[in-house]
Design a protein around this motif. Structure first.
Motif, PDB file in Angstrom:
ATOM      1  N   ALA A   1      50.105 -53.745   2.032  1.00  0.00           N
ATOM      2  CA  ALA A   1      49.848 -52.868   1.251  1.00  0.00           C
ATOM      3  C   ALA A   1      49.283 -52.520   0.208  1.00  0.00           C
ATOM      4  CB  ALA A   1      51.012 -51.616   2.882  1.00  0.00           C
ATOM      5  N   ILE A   2      49.880 -53.701  -0.558  1.00  0.00           N
ATOM      6  CA  ILE A   2      49.284 -53.500  -2.474  1.00  0.00           C
ATOM      7  C   ILE A   2      47.637 -52.813  -2.179  1.00  0.00           C
ATOM      8  CG2 ILE A   2      49.533 -54.810  -4.438  1.00  0.00           C
ATOM      9  CD1 ILE A   2      52.528 -53.695  -2.781  1.00  0.00           C
ATOM     10  N   ASN A   3      47.273 -53.744  -0.641  1.00  0.00           N
ATOM     11  CA  ASN A   3      45.951 -53.408  -0.992  1.00  0.00           C
ATOM     12  C   ASN A   3      45.209 -52.703  -1.468  1.00  0.00           C
ATOM     13  OD1 ASN A   3      44.378 -56.142  -0.924  1.00  0.00           O
ATOM     14  ND2 ASN A   3      45.810 -56.253   0.868  1.00  0.00           N
ATOM     15  N   LEU A   4      46.022 -51.632  -0.393  1.00  0.00           N
ATOM     16  CA  LEU A   4      46.290 -49.690  -1.080  1.00  0.00           C
ATOM     17  C   LEU A   4      45.487 -49.006  -2.206  1.00  0.00           C
ATOM     18  CD1 LEU A   4      48.009 -48.812   1.887  1.00  0.00           C
ATOM     19  CD2 LEU A   4      45.876 -48.773   1.977  1.00  0.00           C
ATOM     20  N   ILE A   5      46.486 -50.177  -2.979  1.00  0.00           N
ATOM     21  CA  ILE A   5      46.514 -49.729  -4.510  1.00  0.00           C
ATOM     22  C   ILE A   5      45.074 -50.065  -5.431  1.00  0.00           C
ATOM     23  CG2 ILE A   5      47.632 -49.614  -6.779  1.00  0.00           C
ATOM     24  CD1 ILE A   5      50.822 -50.882  -5.101  1.00  0.00           C
ATOM     25  N   THR A   6      43.866 -49.305  -5.094  1.00  0.00           N
ATOM     26  CA  THR A   6      42.196 -49.841  -5.833  1.00  0.00           C
ATOM     27  C   THR A   6      42.877 -49.846  -7.818  1.00  0.00           C
ATOM     28  OG1 THR A   6      42.460 -47.226  -5.722  1.00  0.00           O
ATOM     29  CG2 THR A   6      42.011 -49.012  -3.969  1.00  0.00           C
ATOM     30  N   PRO A   7      41.982 -50.095  -7.631  1.00  0.00           N
ATOM     31  CA  PRO A   7      41.767 -49.503 -10.101  1.00  0.00           C
ATOM     32  C   PRO A   7      42.006 -48.592  -9.615  1.00  0.00           C
ATOM     33  CG  PRO A   7      40.890 -51.430  -9.383  1.00  0.00           C
ATOM     34  CD  PRO A   7      41.035 -51.050  -7.951  1.00  0.00           C
ATOM     35  N   GLU A   8      40.641 -47.157  -9.214  1.00  0.00           N
ATOM     36  CA  GLU A   8      41.629 -46.264  -9.602  1.00  0.00           C
ATOM     37  C   GLU A   8      42.580 -45.638  -8.760  1.00  0.00           C
ATOM     38  OE1 GLU A   8      39.283 -47.763  -7.195  1.00  0.00           O
ATOM     39  OE2 GLU A   8      37.277 -47.772  -8.265  1.00  0.00           O
ATOM     40  N   LYS A   9      42.967 -46.041  -7.741  1.00  0.00           N
ATOM     41  CA  LYS A   9      44.369 -45.866  -7.639  1.00  0.00           C
ATOM     42  C   LYS A   9      45.390 -45.848  -9.027  1.00  0.00           C
ATOM     43  CE  LYS A   9      48.248 -44.138  -5.358  1.00  0.00           C
ATOM     44  NZ  LYS A   9      47.984 -42.715  -4.638  1.00  0.00           N
ATOM     45  N   ARG A  10      45.279 -47.192 -10.124  1.00  0.00           N
ATOM     46  CA  ARG A  10      45.866 -47.283 -11.322  1.00  0.00           C
ATOM     47  C   ARG A  10      45.493 -46.104 -12.647  1.00  0.00           C
ATOM     48  NH1 ARG A  10      45.786 -52.998  -9.067  1.00  0.00           N
ATOM     49  NH2 ARG A  10      44.087 -52.890  -9.655  1.00  0.00           N
TER      50      ARG A  10
ATOM     51  N   ILE B   1      52.553 -55.011  -9.368  1.00  0.00           N
ATOM     52  CA  ILE B   1      52.437 -53.278  -8.969  1.00  0.00           C
ATOM     53  C   ILE B   1      52.393 -52.044  -9.657  1.00  0.00           C
ATOM     54  CG2 ILE B   1      52.974 -51.897  -7.131  1.00  0.00           C
ATOM     55  CD1 ILE B   1      54.290 -55.308  -5.662  1.00  0.00           C
ATOM     56  N   THR B   2      51.144 -51.165 -10.178  1.00  0.00           N
ATOM     57  CA  THR B   2      51.033 -50.228 -10.829  1.00  0.00           C
ATOM     58  C   THR B   2      50.867 -49.282  -9.950  1.00  0.00           C
ATOM     59  OG1 THR B   2      51.149 -51.798 -12.105  1.00  0.00           O
ATOM     60  CG2 THR B   2      50.421 -48.893 -12.785  1.00  0.00           C
ATOM     61  N   THR B   3      51.207 -48.384  -9.361  1.00  0.00           N
ATOM     62  CA  THR B   3      50.574 -47.158  -8.733  1.00  0.00           C
ATOM     63  C   THR B   3      51.324 -45.984  -8.888  1.00  0.00           C
ATOM     64  OG1 THR B   3      50.133 -47.043  -6.792  1.00  0.00           O
ATOM     65  CG2 THR B   3      52.071 -47.595  -6.743  1.00  0.00           C
TER      66      THR B   3
ATOM     67  N   LEU C   1      52.687 -37.098  -0.161  1.00  0.00           N
ATOM     68  CA  LEU C   1      52.520 -38.768  -0.392  1.00  0.00           C
ATOM     69  C   LEU C   1      51.179 -38.827  -0.084  1.00  0.00           C
ATOM     70  CD1 LEU C   1      54.859 -40.657  -1.305  1.00  0.00           C
ATOM     71  CD2 LEU C   1      55.430 -38.692   0.041  1.00  0.00           C
ATOM     72  N   GLU C   2      50.877 -39.972  -0.684  1.00  0.00           N
ATOM     73  CA  GLU C   2      49.848 -40.225  -0.611  1.00  0.00           C
ATOM     74  C   GLU C   2      48.996 -42.003  -0.658  1.00  0.00           C
ATOM     75  OE1 GLU C   2      47.323 -38.890  -4.183  1.00  0.00           O
ATOM     76  OE2 GLU C   2      48.051 -36.777  -3.664  1.00  0.00           O
ATOM     77  N   PRO C   3      48.477 -42.901   0.044  1.00  0.00           N
ATOM     78  CA  PRO C   3      47.891 -44.075   0.350  1.00  0.00           C
ATOM     79  C   PRO C   3      47.963 -44.767  -0.736  1.00  0.00           C
ATOM     80  CG  PRO C   3      46.420 -42.632   1.489  1.00  0.00           C
ATOM     81  CD  PRO C   3      47.209 -41.573   1.010  1.00  0.00           C
ATOM     82  N   GLY C   4      48.888 -46.149  -0.671  1.00  0.00           N
ATOM     83  CA  GLY C   4      49.296 -46.736  -1.929  1.00  0.00           C
ATOM     84  C   GLY C   4      49.799 -45.840  -2.404  1.00  0.00           C
ATOM     85  N   ASP C   5      50.944 -44.966  -2.377  1.00  0.00           N
ATOM     86  CA  ASP C   5      52.395 -44.396  -3.316  1.00  0.00           C
ATOM     87  C   ASP C   5      52.951 -45.853  -3.531  1.00  0.00           C
ATOM     88  OD1 ASP C   5      50.762 -42.425  -4.320  1.00  0.00           O
ATOM     89  OD2 ASP C   5      52.178 -40.887  -2.921  1.00  0.00           O
ATOM     90  N   ALA C   6      53.777 -45.552  -4.295  1.00  0.00           N
ATOM     91  CA  ALA C   6      55.574 -46.090  -3.945  1.00  0.00           C
ATOM     92  C   ALA C   6      56.439 -45.052  -3.771  1.00  0.00           C
ATOM     93  CB  ALA C   6      55.494 -46.786  -5.105  1.00  0.00           C
ATOM     94  N   LEU C   7      56.532 -45.262  -2.255  1.00  0.00           N
ATOM     95  CA  LEU C   7      57.873 -43.644  -1.940  1.00  0.00           C
ATOM     96  C   LEU C   7      59.479 -44.357  -2.640  1.00  0.00           C
ATOM     97  CD1 LEU C   7      58.864 -41.771  -0.331  1.00  0.00           C
ATOM     98  CD2 LEU C   7      58.944 -43.268   1.552  1.00  0.00           C
TER      99      LEU C   7
END
Lengths: 304, 304, 304, 304
Positions: C33-42, C143-145, C183-189
């Motif tokens: 699921a770390i794939n959900l963290i895109t450059p845009e997400k960062r 992992i930065t999100t 909550l949104e995709p790629g978030d850290a809860l």
């Protein structure tokens, strides 16, 4: 040793497979050739103590990094001063197998494709929580027996065994004869090959990168012929072996149930034996009882 | 034991200071009371081997966490399969001092405000790279001597010593007499107090939180009077001590140079001694030679 | 939460099996699921930094033995003085998994009988030389999100979650709504349950002996519905679970590829969020790249 | 660099003594130059995130023995299968200081004969239970700031710095100018010297046996002139230094309170910077909070 005497691959495999001790002490036996050491044998060993001289066969626990010591032991100390006094305590972190630390291999330490000691399957017996068969705690009561030293450098008149001149079974027979000793069932055989001299001359050698000097696979025959219980040696399997074996002399562990003490310090004992003019003594091994462990660092003691 | 016999604080301090062995074997001696074990003593020890029975005095190396084991030993194993065979190796990580692991204290392990063994200054001798005085490698040639077991539970008719009933010097004298043994210089004294029974009854006890059952400070006198070289015990210093001492029986280390084997497993030996009707035997300690180390885990062996 | 809303065993199994992310990023994917963290997400995460306040979500590395810390971290230090200066160095020995150390689980850490992440076979992938699939080094770039904290004690008005009152998916929805966050995709809860308060009130609790307070298996649905990439929590799976699962919320690791940060310290962050009146921030995890490792101790950082 | 520009021993000592930051943030300050990183600085750092590219500056945790890795990290793994699933856990044993592992030095790590950071006495502050001043937990909230990379190989047109050509302060000024970046107070300076290329060309080099390539003592002036908070470098102090200093560039720790990240992996970042045509980014360090520890292994993250 003439080339004619060199055993064939079939002969070597025969030493390991056909002459194995599997089942000799029962299908579930986890003590192997240590069974050969009876109470009577221990009484005999004690009777060999005459001068009362005690000699350690252990190298220093190798804490200093260096080319010959790629995985140093960890030694950390903490001093805890208090108002009326204090104490100092340690952490010892040990990866004792390999080519540096003096240690005793348990029967579960190595195997070939036919299996572990007594035919057990390593896939089944070696687990993440320790070995379930042949682990070191089965020798918890210690190993006390007659020790016999064979002094290769003295016999050869050279400081140490070299890569080009491994020790063969026939040579061990010849050395025993020249020293006037006879090997008996349950004995601990100590083969001194001049390791410290070799290491000084080859400081970068670590055993992890063959070739290595040491004992030829033919020595398996010698161990089995004499029903040796323990092999204490300073050099180990000559490597690489020409037979494509996973293990050559180390096969004595899983084939015969022999306890191997790797990286022993044998020079002081060799000197003492020469001085006292005798090559038999009482030998004691006191492994740490780690349940499931594949061996133990040890300080083997020879009492003359 | 009557209250009248209880030594005063001055008497206890006298045992430690006035009766110390400092200087007895030279100002630079690092072997302490082990000097009392001569070659002749070792020959005598070997002569005690009659039945050939070998008994370990070591508990299992304590890898399982639990209330009685707050700092578990690390045991990690790696299996390395290959095409024709394989091997398994271990990592052992040990904080052996304390109240769980069977171990031998070196002379540098503890001190009081008068100093370490032979009067040395711990500020100077205990360094981040290990102890420079009295470290365990000075006993590298092993300790082999006559062992004598005193069985407190058998004498008392109770399963174990309790917090309310510490063992005193006079009681040790009485037990020796009742067992028909005489302690001699250089002996290893093994005091069995019923530790395993105590631990089973008190599973949360760990020694780090006194009170603790064990030997009273008066036993120092007994150790010194008989020139004991080694004390092997399953319970240790009764704690807290009523004298405000940094160390009570443990003071034998720095005052007399005695080797202490803490957390020994003595029940099997007690049973064997009762069976064979004798309380003397050959005792062997083979500490790992860690240069600068404050002690070593050991597997003490009694040979009857 | 009403009993009517309690998911059945079939529903829970459905969360794990039918809704798994296996194959979603390719059959060989090891990042989950770390794939959900895109450059845009960062970039979005960085844009949340407003006050510049930095908060650690790590507990102290647990070196002190105690009932709540059965396998303490080893910290040993050596001071090395020299003529013109000196240095001090350490040994850190860490068994970080379990219920004490703040750490990030790699995808290879746990599995059920259907397999590891992406359907791999643990018999094949977990070796003595490390994990060959899903190991921690696949997250080496960090992992930065966006992080979102849900504060259970604040919502409930109690100091901590108890064994009788596990946190359910519906409650997480309600807390998010009450806090005004989505909550949104790629978030850290980050689910704060009041661990430190619980531990203070239950000093002997260690997690190794259930029952344990924490999150109910129904939370799996919440993680999957919102495509959460990372779960940071201070309490963990409520245990035992009533479904006979090997792993309940921890199943998010192998089913969804979620990164779990166990034993986080969330109280300071909860206080900061309450002060600043916002529950979203930049979250950074920087695991140590141990090739083949099943996780890493981490110091998660929240930047507000 | 001409010989005329070479600073004298007095000048170097002046950098360390006269220009020290002792007292700058109070006599009891334990955070040093990290105080220069304000909340505003962190907001500025976050504003540098544009492409969202995340890059690790950490080498693999060095578990493999070898001539360049004399004290390997321990990684041991245990697989624990159960009826419905299983888990795998690890032991990590780390001696992270030295020349191999990527790590952050705490302020207590080194000192010269004038003392530790802020003038403290190491005899007093460095204890067997950890450092009592300047230990790593004082940076527990992490270090997030603007990072600037200076690329020495690119500037020189050579693959790596050599023993004959250390990096001087003047060269750092020239590189910054050529890259169009200006160093500001509180920045993390990343000096890329081509370590991986050097190591490949010199596989036996380990740093423990000088000479070593790296930064000249004159770089101290550069660090102080620009009020650098953190130095991230792949090569370290050029050694031996011609001034007889206990520590040359490492003196920035105790003199200025600078955080040093030794053995960073900077090649990937250098490539990314060249690609994106910019040399500033957000840098995050998340040390493990070991109370009393002299540093921490870290995985520094650059976010572009």
């Amino acid at each position: 040793m003439t080339e004619a005497a060199m055993p064939s691959a079939d002969e070597i495999r025969g030493y390991i497979r056909e002459r194995s001790n599997w089942g000799r002490w029962g299908a579930d036996d986890e003590r192997g050739a240590i069974n050969l050491i009876t109470p009577e044998k221990r009484v005999q060993a004690a009777s060999l103590v005459r001068s009362g001289r005690s000699i350690s066969l252990s190298r220093d626990v190798p804490t200093r990094p260096g080319p010959g010591n790629p995985m140093p032991a960890q030694h950390w100390m903490r001093s805890m001063p208090g108002p009326n006094g204090g104490a100092a305590i340690d952490y010892y972190g040990l990866v004792f197998h390999g080519y540096v630390t003096t240690h005793l291999d348990a029967l579960c330490h190595v195997w070939d494709d036919a299996g572990m000691w007594n035919g057990r399957d390593p896939q089944r017996e070696i687990t993440g929580n320790g070995a379930r068969f042949g682990a070191i705690q089965h020798w918890r009561d210690g190993i006390t027996t007659r020790g016999v030293l064979l002094d290769v450098p003295r016999y050869r008149g050279t400081p140490h065994v070299t890569i080009e001149t491994p020790v063969h079974a026939d040579e061990l027979e010849a050395i025993a004869a020249s020293q006037g000793v006879t090997l008996e069932p349950g004995d601990a055989l100590c083969v001194y090959s001049g390791r410290e001299s070799w290491q000084t001359a080859n400081p970068a050698w670590s055993g992890y990168a063959p070739p290595s000097p040491g004992l030829h696979a033919s020595c398996l025959r010698y161990l089995r012929d004499h029903d040796i219980a323990v092999l204490v040696w300073d050099m180990m399997d000559a490597a690489p072996n020409e037979y494509g074996l996973a293990w050559s002399v180390h096969a004595a562990i899983f084939a015969y149930g022999v306890g191997l003490v790797d990286n022993a310090l044998l020079q002081p004992l060799a000197e003492a034996c020469a001085e006292e003019g005798r090559y038999e003594f009482m030998l004691t091994l006191a492994p740490l009882p780690v349940v499931g462990g594949t061996g133990s660092p040890v300080n083997p003691l020879a009492l003359l």
